[in-house]
Design an enzyme around this catalytic site. Structure first.
Site, PDB file in Angstrom:
ATOM      1  CG  ASP A   1       1.955  -6.333 -67.973  1.00 26.91           C
ATOM      2  OD1 ASP A   1       1.560  -6.691 -66.223  1.00 26.91           O
ATOM      3  OD2 ASP A   1       2.321  -5.143 -67.837  1.00 26.91           O
TER       4      ASP A   1
ATOM      5  NE  ARG B   1       0.401   2.386 -65.353  1.00 32.37           N
ATOM      6  CZ  ARG B   1       0.743   1.972 -64.577  1.00 32.37           C
ATOM      7  NH1 ARG B   1       2.296   1.931 -64.804  1.00 32.37           N
ATOM      8  NH2 ARG B   1       1.164   1.225 -64.151  1.00 32.37           N
TER       9      ARG B   1
ATOM     10  CB  CYS C   1       5.097   5.313 -65.148  1.00 34.32           C
ATOM     11  SG  CYS C   1       3.778   4.825 -66.121  1.00 34.32           S
TER      12      CYS C   1
HETATM   13  C1  EPZ Z   1      -1.215  -3.202 -62.742  1.00 34.88           C
HETATM   14  O1  EPZ Z   1      -1.234  -1.151 -63.059  1.00 34.88           O
HETATM   15  C2  EPZ Z   1      -0.164  -3.687 -63.419  1.00 34.88           C
HETATM   16  N1  EPZ Z   1       0.994  -2.793 -61.837  1.00 34.88           N
HETATM   17  C3  EPZ Z   1       0.704  -3.166 -64.367  1.00 34.88           C
HETATM   18  O2  EPZ Z   1       2.024  -4.156 -64.484  1.00 34.88           O
HETATM   19  C4  EPZ Z   1      -0.282  -3.528 -65.605  1.00 34.88           C
HETATM   20  O3  EPZ Z   1       0.233  -3.486 -67.321  1.00 34.88           O
HETATM   21  C5  EPZ Z   1      -1.593  -2.624 -65.179  1.00 34.88           C
HETATM   22  O4  EPZ Z   1      -2.259  -3.693 -64.144  1.00 34.88           O
HETATM   23  C6  EPZ Z   1      -2.458  -3.481 -66.364  1.00 34.88           C
HETATM   24  O5  EPZ Z   1      -2.793  -4.671 -66.443  1.00 34.88           O
HETATM   25  C7  EPZ Z   1       0.124  -3.801 -60.850  1.00 34.88           C
HETATM   26  O6  EPZ Z   1      -0.208  -4.226 -60.701  1.00 34.88           O
HETATM   27  C8  EPZ Z   1       1.241  -3.271 -59.941  1.00 34.88           C
HETATM   28  P1  EPZ Z   1      -4.428   0.199 -64.077  1.00 34.88           P
HETATM   29  P2  EPZ Z   1      -2.287  -0.694 -62.291  1.00 34.88           P
HETATM   30  O7  EPZ Z   1      -4.503   0.547 -63.125  1.00 34.88           O
HETATM   31  O8  EPZ Z   1      -3.150  -1.268 -62.023  1.00 34.88           O
HETATM   32  C9  EPZ Z   1      -6.486   4.166 -65.973  1.00 34.88           C
HETATM   33  C10 EPZ Z   1       4.246  -4.091 -65.413  1.00 34.88           C
HETATM   34  O9  EPZ Z   1       4.366  -3.749 -66.128  1.00 34.88           O
HETATM   35  N2  EPZ Z   1      -6.616   3.954 -64.287  1.00 34.88           N
HETATM   36  O10 EPZ Z   1      -4.909  -1.391 -64.458  1.00 34.88           O
HETATM   37  O11 EPZ Z   1      -1.677   0.985 -62.058  1.00 34.88           O
HETATM   38  C11 EPZ Z   1      -4.871   3.529 -66.179  1.00 34.88           C
HETATM   39  O12 EPZ Z   1      -4.617   4.450 -67.114  1.00 34.88           O
HETATM   40  C12 EPZ Z   1       3.301  -3.179 -64.345  1.00 34.88           C
HETATM   41  O13 EPZ Z   1       4.437  -4.864 -64.244  1.00 34.88           O
HETATM   42  C13 EPZ Z   1      -6.947   5.926 -64.404  1.00 34.88           C
HETATM   43  O14 EPZ Z   1      -7.552   6.349 -65.374  1.00 34.88           O
HETATM   44  O15 EPZ Z   1      -3.316  -0.661 -63.876  1.00 34.88           O
HETATM   45  C14 EPZ Z   1      -4.496   2.921 -67.242  1.00 34.88           C
HETATM   46  O16 EPZ Z   1      -5.172   3.330 -69.132  1.00 34.88           O
HETATM   47  C15 EPZ Z   1       2.882  -2.187 -65.315  1.00 34.88           C
HETATM   48  N3  EPZ Z   1      -7.825   5.756 -63.155  1.00 34.88           N
HETATM   49  C16 EPZ Z   1      -5.966   1.996 -67.470  1.00 34.88           C
HETATM   50  O17 EPZ Z   1      -6.658   2.349 -66.556  1.00 34.88           O
HETATM   51  C17 EPZ Z   1      -7.166   5.034 -62.107  1.00 34.88           C
HETATM   52  O18 EPZ Z   1      -7.637   5.287 -61.003  1.00 34.88           O
HETATM   53  C18 EPZ Z   1      -5.393   0.422 -66.191  1.00 34.88           C
HETATM   54  O19 EPZ Z   1      -4.190   1.079 -65.846  1.00 34.88           O
HETATM   55  C19 EPZ Z   1      -6.686   4.144 -62.275  1.00 34.88           C
HETATM   56  C20 EPZ Z   1      -5.973   3.826 -63.771  1.00 34.88           C
END
Ligand code: EPZ
Length: 419
Positions: free
Chosen positions: A306, A122, A117
């Protein structure tokens, strides 16, 4: 496509009521797949992402009804397929949250890979690896995650990166797995806690949510329940910054002050007076110009990614120089490029933005790129001289309920024009 028109220069005054949390509603709606009876979820925000999740459940044959007060009733007993199509998943990556529940309850799931995205690649490798550790047979084919499992088995899983939806997916899967699952290095966000409370209300046995080690003892079945979603801490923070950036004085109601310590601490550093009650936060900027603050994002309870874009907007008109370091996502600075067009003085060096505050921003046509970036452009427009027009505001409608009405109630000159 709709646009927002905003005339800057008005200090916000008044009260605003916070809606239910988007990032708690989405996993909780997905978790309804685990129950063998109807579930009622209340305080659901009226957002595009919630509509998308409801449409996804409906496509699978799940019965979903929504009343006029956005109380959602979900009954998964009518489900007829375990498939999340690319056409829906590409519009909302949180669709990945149906993977764990489908696999745990029905033993199969074909879920489109979310793809990247605007803010980053992601990946969902940690979600997949965790489910494989629980015995799932998973392979990726034609852009889909094809997962099968006769019955998931509890496992000890160390999440290599703190991931919010990764923690949530694995916690939901473990709820119906055989035996005990331990999630180490789990996400501690309040939305993870809300999901755990919801699952336990359905009969799950989850301990430790909110800490970095969550223990789940699998059970045979989960029953229906009624649950109220917690208030949205990011929506709360966005309105608090709106008051600070305009020099205003507002009260944010129906929120959880204890979930915003990192944010209110930074607002106090910026010169705001903060008062809190059991379910409200009051911010008063005394018509003063904010002082620049330094921000470094990290998983909860540290400063939330966020809220990074909103504080970038605050720094553009603050006195002094503020630095913003984004450590969670690799490409979450697009809003900085749009603010430069409004006269902001921002230098970007990798994941660090150095912002030198200016007296006034000037209105300019700008474009929203992702949900929180869009909100930061509204904040910048609220203090820019003249009328700012923001395009592609469908990003905003994904995560902020009735945003122009709420800002109008605080005195902002903002209106939506059909594009
Ligand atoms: C959640 O996304 C939120 N979305 C996001 O909010 C928020 O920015 C993010 O957490 C961080 O707080 C929802 O809860 C629906 P992550 P998520 O997995 O779970 C890496 C908004 O604006 N990662 O915590 O997708 C990833 O690349 C949205 O409401 C892996 O490498 O975020 C990132 O660098 C935007 N492998 C880090 O972890 C994986 O399998 C944190 O991402 C999963 C994640």
């Amino acid at each position: 496509m709709d646009k927002l028109q905003i005339h800057g220069g008005i200090a916000l005054e008044g009260e605003v009521r916070i809606s239910g949390a988007k990032n708690a509603t989405l996993p909780i709606l997905a978790a309804c797949l685990l129950a063998d009876g109807p579930v009622i979820v209340s305080n659901v925000p009226h957002l595009q992402d919630v509509t998308t999740m409801i449409e996804l459940l409906g496509r699978m044959g799940v019965s979903v009804t929504v009343d006029e007060r956005m109380r959602v009733e979900v009954d998964a007993s009518t489900i007829r397929e375990y498939f999340a199509p690319y056409e829906l998943v590409k519009t909302m990556r949180a669709s990945i949250l149906v993977l764990g529940p489908l696999l745990a309850r029905f033993g199969e799931a074909d879920v489109s890979l979310p793809g990247g995205c605007a803010i980053g690649a992601r990946p969902v490798n940690i979600h997949v690896a965790g489910l494989q550790a629980m015995g799932a047979d998973i392979h990726i084919e034609n852009g889909y995650i094809k997962a099968r499992a006769s019955r998931l088995k509890g496992a000890r899983i160390v999440l290599e990166t703190v991931t919010v939806t990764g923690t949530e997916n694995l916690m939901m899967a473990a709820a119906l797995a055989e035996g005990q699952t331990v999630l180490e290095n789990a996400a501690r966000e309040p939305e993870v806690v809300d999901l755990a409370l919801f699952l336990n209300a359905m009969g799950a046995r989850i301990r430790g949510a909110g800490g970095d080690k969550i223990v789940i003892d699998g059970v045979e079945r989960l029953h229906g329940t009624a649950y109220e979603v917690l208030p949205d801490r990011i929506e709360t923070g966005t309105y608090l910054v709106a008051a600070a950036i305009t020099g205003g004085h507002i009260r944010v109601k129906n929120t959880r002050p204890e979930h915003l310590d990192a944010v209110t601490g930074k607002l106090q550093e910026a010169g705001a007076t903060i008062a809190t009650g059991e379910n409200w936060i009051e911010v008063d900027m005394h018509r003063r110009r904010p002082r620049a603050v330094d921000i470094r994002t990290a998983p909860y309870p540290a400063f939330p990614t966020d809220m990074q874009a909103q504080f970038a907007a605050l720094n553009t008109v603050a006195s002094g120089v503020g630095t913003i370091i984004e450590t969670v996502f690799e490409n979450r600075f697009m809003h900085m490029l749009e603010m430069r067009r409004m006269g902001a003085e921002i230098r970007l060096e990798g994941n660090t933005a150095i912002i030198k505050g200016v007296e006034r921003l000037t209105a300019a046509p700008v474009m929203a790129t992702d949900l929180r970036a869009s909100a930061s452009l509204i904040l910048a427009a609220l203090v820019a001289e003249g009328r700012t027009e923001i395009e592609r505001i469908y990003h905003i409608d994904r995560g902020y309920e009735a945003i122009e009405e709420k800002f109008q109630a605080l005195g902002a000159k903002i209106r939506r024009t059909p594009g």
